[in-house]
Structures are given as structure tokens and as C-alpha cells.
Design a protein around this motif. Structure first.
Motif: not given
Length: 214
Positions: A68-75, A78, A121, A208
């Protein structure tokens, strides 16, 4: 009848465990479900331990590990909640995972994916090491609960809470005031999905802050 294979044996074992729990899973019962003699199973799984490892991997393999791409926390959030969904579909799986002395290949692959998300991240190796320890089994979507999860009569529980009020006032106060959820698996009065996500979010927020602190 379809030809017997390791995949078919494991699929039937997962289904049997879903229906009867781990205590209800045996090579003899599994053979009966498949319509074969027990010895036929040993061509595909060497013993009960290998069978357990196999069904653990079958369940953990249900978790989508697509990059997955994007910010580490929502990844990461999820992915962990996806793992929780898989384990909730198979209530026996958490106990089976905890019973194994060594992680199975699918569990190792899942753990590697979580570590990879942390590293992508920007977390250092030591930071990820601490994060993994802090998450514990929660990383796989389940947690060891403090309270007994045996269903109980709400009226009896309320009476017990009133009875303990003089001796344990703070515990009684909490027991009497929390909202009740009949579907809970972490003790009467607890919404288990909320409690799981609440703790997970606390941990991720803490990670974080650690990341920003360098």
C-alpha cells in the motif's frame, strides 16, 4: 469426489475447527468429514502439529498483504483491523497461534509486512522493535483480556457490582456505569471492537510521537 490434496485437507480442517473448535478437531474426525481413512491424511500432513500449522497459515493467508502507498499509520491500522476480521471469522485461530512455539510461515510473512510498513514510514529498526513489543498479539488482531469473557446474567452482574461497592468502590463504579453490549467477547459492558480500536489508536499515536521525536 475430488481428489484428496493438502489444500483440501486444510480447508476441511479449518471448517471443522470453525464448527467444533480446536478441541473438536482430530485426525479421525477430519478423515470422517473427508470420507477417507485416517491414514490417508498422513500423505498430506505428517501429524497433528503440522495440521495446526497448516490451518493457522490458511487463516492468516486470508489477510491481504498487497503493498500500500500513503501514510504509515492508516496503512498499519487497516492491516491490523483486516487481520482482526480474519481471526473473528475463525474464533479458534488466536488460541492456535498462541499455542505454537514457532511462528508459521504465513505469520512470519504477515509480521514482515507490518515491519515493512513501519520502516517505509521512516521508523528506525530499534523503534520498530519497541513498537512490535508494545503491540504484542494486537498486531495480529487479538488481545489477551483481563476480564472473564464467559457470558453472564446482566442482573446478576449488577447485583455483584453493588455487593462489592463497599470493598472495591472504583471497580464497582466502572462495572455499574459502562455501556452494555450483548455481543461483547471481552466481558459484560465492553464493546470489544471499540476497545480493540481504542487501544490500537493509542499505540499508533504514541508511535507517531516517537517518530517525530526522532
Amino acid at each position: 469426489m475430488a481428489r484428496l490434496s493438502r489444500e483440501r485437507v486444510l480447508a476441511a480442517a479449518v471448517a471443522l475447527a470453525d464448527e467444533a473448535g480446536l478441541d473438536g478437531l482430530s485426525m479421525r474426525k477430519l478423515a470422517t468429514e473427508l470420507g477417507v481413512v485416517p491414514m490417508a491424511l498422513y500423505k498430506h500432513v505428517a501429524n497433528k502439529d503440522e495440521l495446526l500449522d497448516g490451518i493457522i497459515d490458511a487463516v492468516v493467508s486470508e489477510i491481504d498483504l498487497t503493498p500500500v502507498d500513503g501514510h504509515w499509520k492508516p496503512a498499519i491500522r487497516s492491516r491490523i483491523l483486516t487481520a482482526r476480521q480474519a481471526l473473528l471469522r475463525h474464533p479458534w485461530a488466536s488460541g492456535a497461534i498462541e499455542s505454537r512455539r514457532e511462528p508459521t510461515p504465513a505469520v512470519l510473512a504477515y509480521m514482515d509486512s507490518i515491519i515493512g510498513l513501519f520502516r517505509a514510514g521512516g521508523f528506525g529498526v530499534d523503534e520498530v522493535h519497541h513498537a512490535i513489543h508494545a503491540l504484542g498479539s494486537r498486531i495480529l488482531g487479538f488481545s489477551q483480556e483481563l476480564f472473564d469473557d464467559t457470558p453472564a446474567d446482566p442482573d446478576a452482574q449488577e447485583q455483584a457490582a453493588h455487593a462489592m461497592a463497599a470493598t472495591f468502590p472504583w471497580l464497582a463504579e466502572m462495572a455499574l456505569r459502562v455501556a452494555h453490549d450483548e455481543k461483547t467477547v471481552v466481558g459484560s459492558g465492553c464493546d470489544d471492537q471499540f476497545e480493540f480500536e481504542f487501544a490500537l489508536d493509542l499505540l499508533l499515536d504514541g508511535f507517531e510521537r516517537l517518530r517525530h521525536a526522532g
